[in-house]
Design a protein around this motif. Sequence first.
Motif: not given
Length: 178
Positions: A13-19, A24-25
């Motif tokens: 979920s964190l990666r989805i939000f940051l992307n 996310g990079y």
Amino acid sequence: MFNGTNYTDWLCSLRIFLNYENQGYVMDKPLLQTLPAGSPSDECDTLERWHADHRKVRNIILASMSNGIWKQYDRLDDIASILQSIKKVYGILDWHTRFVATKEFLRIKMTEGSSLQEHGVKMLSLVEKIEDLKAELDNDTNIDVILQLLPPSYDPFIVNINMNGLEKSINELINMLV
């Protein structure tokens, strides 16, 4: 919200939000402190933006944790250090979760006369959960397990599939069975 028992879901979920936020990079690259003297101004601007994104993402990561957990990682400045520490402590739970899901998948024998649709939905759900947990069972193995867990009344169907070959997805197999 990371609570200590949902490491994989939280990280996903964190990666989805940051992307979505185009940040996310910073989770995948080590923190750069400085550039060599005489670096072009566009590289300096990029580094400045990277540091700003790093600060934002660090705060997002900490804010997405329950109180008792974020306090353990607040002293760490680098995102990579935070994520490594969390993985050391909570990543082992992923193994246990995968073990339990795989165990359930391998033992969920359908009883004679029960609903094939309900059984099929449960099997699909477990296959997806196991895949999400990176248990790496291939399609043929999943189908073999599903067929082995059917009651004896499905033996003619299984023999027919074996005679004609089965190049189907799990969804197609469940539809054929129904």
